[in-house]
Scaffold this motif. Structure first.
Motif, PDB file in Angstrom:
ATOM      1  N   TYR A 158      48.349 109.507  49.660  1.00  0.00           N
ATOM      2  CA  TYR A 158      46.995 109.555  50.217  1.00  0.00           C
ATOM      3  C   TYR A 158      46.883 109.255  51.717  1.00  0.00           C
ATOM      4  CZ  TYR A 158      47.310 104.455  49.497  1.00  0.00           C
ATOM      5  OH  TYR A 158      47.704 103.150  49.505  1.00  0.00           O
ATOM      6  N   SER A 206      41.866 107.193  55.497  1.00  0.00           N
ATOM      7  CA  SER A 206      42.665 107.842  54.454  1.00  0.00           C
ATOM      8  C   SER A 206      42.119 107.529  53.061  1.00  0.00           C
ATOM      9  CB  SER A 206      44.124 107.397  54.547  1.00  0.00           C
ATOM     10  OG  SER A 206      44.694 107.773  55.781  1.00  0.00           O
ATOM     11  N   ALA A 210      40.365 110.161  50.412  1.00  0.00           N
ATOM     12  CA  ALA A 210      40.981 110.403  49.113  1.00  0.00           C
ATOM     13  C   ALA A 210      40.048 110.063  47.955  1.00  0.00           C
ATOM     14  CB  ALA A 210      42.270 109.587  48.990  1.00  0.00           C
ATOM     15  N   ARG A 216      39.787 111.816  44.287  1.00  0.00           N
ATOM     16  CA  ARG A 216      41.075 111.725  43.612  1.00  0.00           C
ATOM     17  C   ARG A 216      41.220 110.354  42.950  1.00  0.00           C
ATOM     18  NH1 ARG A 216      45.579 112.783  47.812  1.00  0.00           N
ATOM     19  NH2 ARG A 216      46.857 113.043  45.927  1.00  0.00           N
TER      20      ARG A 216
END
Length: 255
Positions: A158, A206, A210, A216
């Motif tokens: 990620y 990040s 993600a 995710r």
């Protein structure tokens, strides 16, 4: 394993067969023995002293593992089976959990209070928060440094910079640890502030992308590459804390 039966006051005798060898004493056997005694059972302890004796026992009862627990002649099974028999929870090694992060943050808070008390005579000072974040960074770095390879593998799932430049996934734990130690000491601010600000900002972006944009479901590498901590608010908090600490210390040092 035979069907479990609910324990009653009349079921107070149990037998356990467990490995007790010169170079190995089965820890689950010790746990099971302790559990039975705490449940009020009179336990017949049958130690298996050799590998041959253990293999013979397994073959006789058609089982693959020890310890094996029997209650009133009925085989209950191993340690986990015995916990289920008594209605106790059995941990799922694959289940996601925040326990590692909670433990680290709780210990960091206690250590920060202790440091403040030792240095300033009181646990509650403005610096306590600074020490809390610095100690948390150090402890989180330790988790990653135990196995940098597994951390890097999970981190690459990620982190935006690591995906573009793989060596960053190996540098990150050392950078976090360095920044944490320097911030704890209040030394070399010109090094710790930029490092913490950089890795914290990249990490926060990040994680946000993600989890909240790409939606995710990933595991966080924040406490090492073998953890089952879900990537989400806690991971984001870790990075935001680093950014806040860097900005706070930078403001005091350079303004």
């Amino acid at each position: 394993m035979s069907a479990a039966i609910s324990p009653t006051a009349s079921h107070r005798r149990a037998a356990i067969h467990r490995m007790v060898m010169a170079k190995h004493t089965c820890p689950y056997g010790l746990k099971a023995l302790d559990l039975l005694k705490r449940q009020g059972f009179e336990v017949e302890d049958h130690p298996l002293r050799t590998r041959e004796e253990t293999d013979a026992f397994k073959a006789e009862h058609g089982v693959k593992t020890t310890p094996q627990i029997f209650i009133d002649g009925e085989r209950i099974g191993g340690y986990d089976d015995t916990r289920r028999y008594f209605g106790k929870p059995v941990a799922d090694p694959k289940a996601t959990t925040y326990k590692p992060v909670i433990a680290i943050f709780a210990m960091s808070a206690l250590m920060a209070l202790a440091i403040s008390y030792a240095a300033l005579g009181t646990p509650f000072t403005a610096r306590t928060v600074e020490w809390f974040i610095a100690v948390a960074m150090c402890l989180l770095a330790v988790q990653k440094l135990q196995n940098v390879e597994t951390f890097a593998t999970m981190f690459l799932n990620y982190d935006l910079l690591a995906k573009r430049w793989v060596p960053y996934s190996y540098i990150y734990p050392f950078a976090e640890g360095l920044a944490g130690v320097l911030m704890l000491a209040g030394a070399l601010t010109f090094v710790s502030v930029p490092v913490a600000l950089f890795i914290g900002t990249v990490g926060a972006v990040s994680v946000f992308k993600a989890v909240y944009i790409d939606r995710r479901e990933l595991k966080c590498a924040c406490v090492g590459g073998s953890s089952n901590v879900p990537l989400g608010p806690v991971s984001l908090t870790e990075n935001v804390m680093m950014v806040a600490m860097a900005l706070w210390m930078g403001a005091h040092a350079f303004l």
